[in-house]
Design an enzyme around this catalytic site. Structure first.
Site, PDB file in Angstrom:
ATOM      1  N   CYS A  86       0.806  -1.225   0.000  1.00 18.67           N
ATOM      2  CA  CYS A  86       0.000   0.000   0.000  1.00 18.67           C
ATOM      3  C   CYS A  86       0.838   1.274   0.000  1.00 18.67           C
ATOM      4  O   CYS A  86       0.400   2.302  -0.507  1.00 18.67           O
ATOM      5  CB  CYS A  86      -0.917   0.023   1.214  1.00 18.67           C
ATOM      6  N   HIS A 321      -9.421   1.115  -3.067  1.00 20.20           N
ATOM      7  CA  HIS A 321      -8.005   0.970  -2.709  1.00 20.20           C
ATOM      8  C   HIS A 321      -7.256   0.209  -3.799  1.00 20.20           C
ATOM      9  O   HIS A 321      -7.117  -1.007  -3.733  1.00 20.20           O
ATOM     10  CB  HIS A 321      -7.921   0.234  -1.376  1.00 20.20           C
TER      11      HIS A 321
END
Length: 361
Positions: A86, A321
Site C-alpha cells: 500500500c 483501494h
C-alpha cells in the site's frame, strides 16, 4: 543537495474491481495519467530521466518499463518497478525526490498503478506437493504475527476502543465529502471521469453493511479497486518555469509492529513533522489513507491531527483501494488541494510499514 520540487500530479478515477477498468492492462491505465502530468507541467517526453512505478498485485516483469514505452517516453527510460504494498505509490515519489536531491536525475515521473481486476492467479509450490492457490504472500516470517488485514483492523479497534459507530460515522463522512468536493486531479480514462464507488451513504446503511470482523464491516473497509496516479518531481531550476511548484520538504518510511499495520504511519508522521519543525495544527491539508476507518482514526488520534483538515474531499472509503497507486493518489489530492501552507500525506502498509510526506506551497 538539491531541493526537489513537485510540479504536477494527476490520477485516474478509481473503479471497483470488475468495473469500468476491468479490461485495461496496467500500462493502459498508466499511460493517459502520465501524459496528463507531462502536459500540465509543460515537460517534453525526452526530458524525462526515469519512471518509478509501484505495483503490488501484478505478475512482475517490470511494469514500469511497459508504462514508459506505452506513454511514449524515450527508450533510454528504463523504468523502475517497486513493491511496498500500500505504501509503494508514496514511496515511489520519495525515491524520485532522493534521485533529484542527489543530482542523479532532474526529471522523474513517480507513482503507481494497480488492477485488482487483472491480478494474476497465484499458486504456491512445494517439493512433492500439488501447487496450492493463495490470495496474498506472507508479510512476516512468523504466522502468529502476520494477521489478515481485516482481523488486524478489528483487533486494533478493540484495543483502542474505537467503536463501530465511530468507524461508520467516518465512512459516512468520507462519502459525503467526496460527493460534495471537486476532484481536479482526475484524468478521464476509458470514458470515466469520476470515481465509480462514491455514493450516498447514510448512517443506517453504514450500520447495516455486512460485518467482516469484530466492529469492522464492509462500509468501513475500502473496496478492492483499479487505478493509477503519478507525480512529476524535478530540480529547482526546472520548477522555476512551472505554473505550480511545491517543495518536497520531507519523506519517511519506517517499520513498526507487523501485527498492527494500521498504526505503522504514526512513526513516519512524527518523523516528517519533526524534520520540518511543523506542529499538526500548522498543516493546511492532510491526506490520510483509509484502508479501514479504524486505521485512519487511530493514526489521527495518535498524532493529534486536526480532524477538519483530514481528507477534506473524502478518502479511500469513498474511492476504493488500488494498492500500488493509493499512496500516489494521496499526493495528487494534496498537490491540487494545498493553497497556502504545508500539507501531509500518510499511508499504512501490510507487514507494519508506514510512509509519510510533507509538501509545502
Amino acid at each position: 543537495m538539491t531541493e526537489p520540487r513537485l510540479i504536477a500530479a494527476r490520477r485516474s478515477p478509481v473503479m471497483p474491481r470488475g468495473g469500468a477498468f476491468a479490461g485495461l492492462a496496467l500500462h493502459e491505465l498508466a499511460a493517459p495519467v502520465i501524459a496528463a502530468v507531462l502536459k500540465d507541467a509543460g515537460i517534453a517526453l525526452d526530458q524525462v530521466d526515469e519512471l518509478i512505478l509501484s505495483n503490488a498485485l501484478g505478475a512482475g516483469g517490470n511494469p514500469a518499463r511497459l508504462a514508459a514505452l506505452a506513454a511514449g517516453l524515450p527508450e533510454r527510460v528504463a523504468g523502475l518497478s517497486i513493491d511496498r504494498q500500500c505504501a509503494g505509490g508514496l514511496d515511489a515519489i520519495g525515491i524520485a525526490a532522493a534521485l533529484v536531491a542527489s543530482g542523479q536525475a532532474r526529471v522523474v515521473l513517480a507513482g503507481g498503478v494497480e488492477s485488482y481486476s487483472r491480478r494474476p492467479l497465484r499458486l504456491a509450490q512445494a517439493p512433492g506437493q500439488t501447487p496450492q492457490p493463495y490470495d496474498r504472500p506472507p508479510f512476516t516470517p512468523w504466522p502468529d504475527r502476520d494477521p489478515d488485514m481485516t482481523d488486524a483492523a478489528a483487533a486494533l479497534a478493540d484495543r483502542l476502543g474505537i467503536s463501530a459507530a465511530r468507524q461508520q460515522a467516518w465512512a459516512v463522512r468520507s462519502h459525503a465529502l467526496a460527493r460534495a468536493s471537486a476532484q481536479p486531479e482526475i484524468v478521464p480514462v476509458a470514458g470515466q471521469d469520476r470515481d465509480g464507488f462514491t455514493r450516498t451513504l447514510t448512517p443506517a446503511l453504514a450500520a447495516r453493511a455486512p460485518r467482516l470482523a469484530g466492529s469492522v464491516n464492509a462500509a468501513t473497509t475500502a473496496v478492492e479497486a483499479d487505478g493509477a496516479a503519478f507525480a512529476l518531481v524535478v530540480a529547482p531550476d526546472i520548477a522555476a518555469k512551472a505554473r505550480r511548484s511545491l517543495r518536497i520538504r520531507a519523506c519517511a518510511t519506517l517499520g513498526a509492529a507487523p501485527e498492527e499495520p494500521g498504526l505503522a504511519p504514526v512513526a513516519a508522521i512524527r518523523r516528517v513533522l519533526d524534520r520540518t519543525g511543523l506542529a499538526p495544527d500548522a498543516l493546511e491539508q492532510i491526506e490520510l489513507m483509509e484502508a479501514y476507518a479504524v486505521q485512519a482514526l487511530a493514526c489521527m488520534d495518535a498524532c493529534a491531527l486536526p480532524e477538519k483538515r483530514v481528507n477534506p474531499g473524502g478518502g479511500a472509503l469513498a474511492r476504493g483501494h488500488p494498492i500500488g497507486a493509493s499512496g500516489a493518489i494521496l499526493v495528487a489530492r494534496l498537490f491540487h488541494g494545498l493553497q497556502h501552507g504545508p500539507g501531509l500525506a500518510a499511508i499504512a502498509a501490510a507487514g507494519g510499514i508506514g510512509s509519510a510526506l510533507v509538501l509545502q506551497v
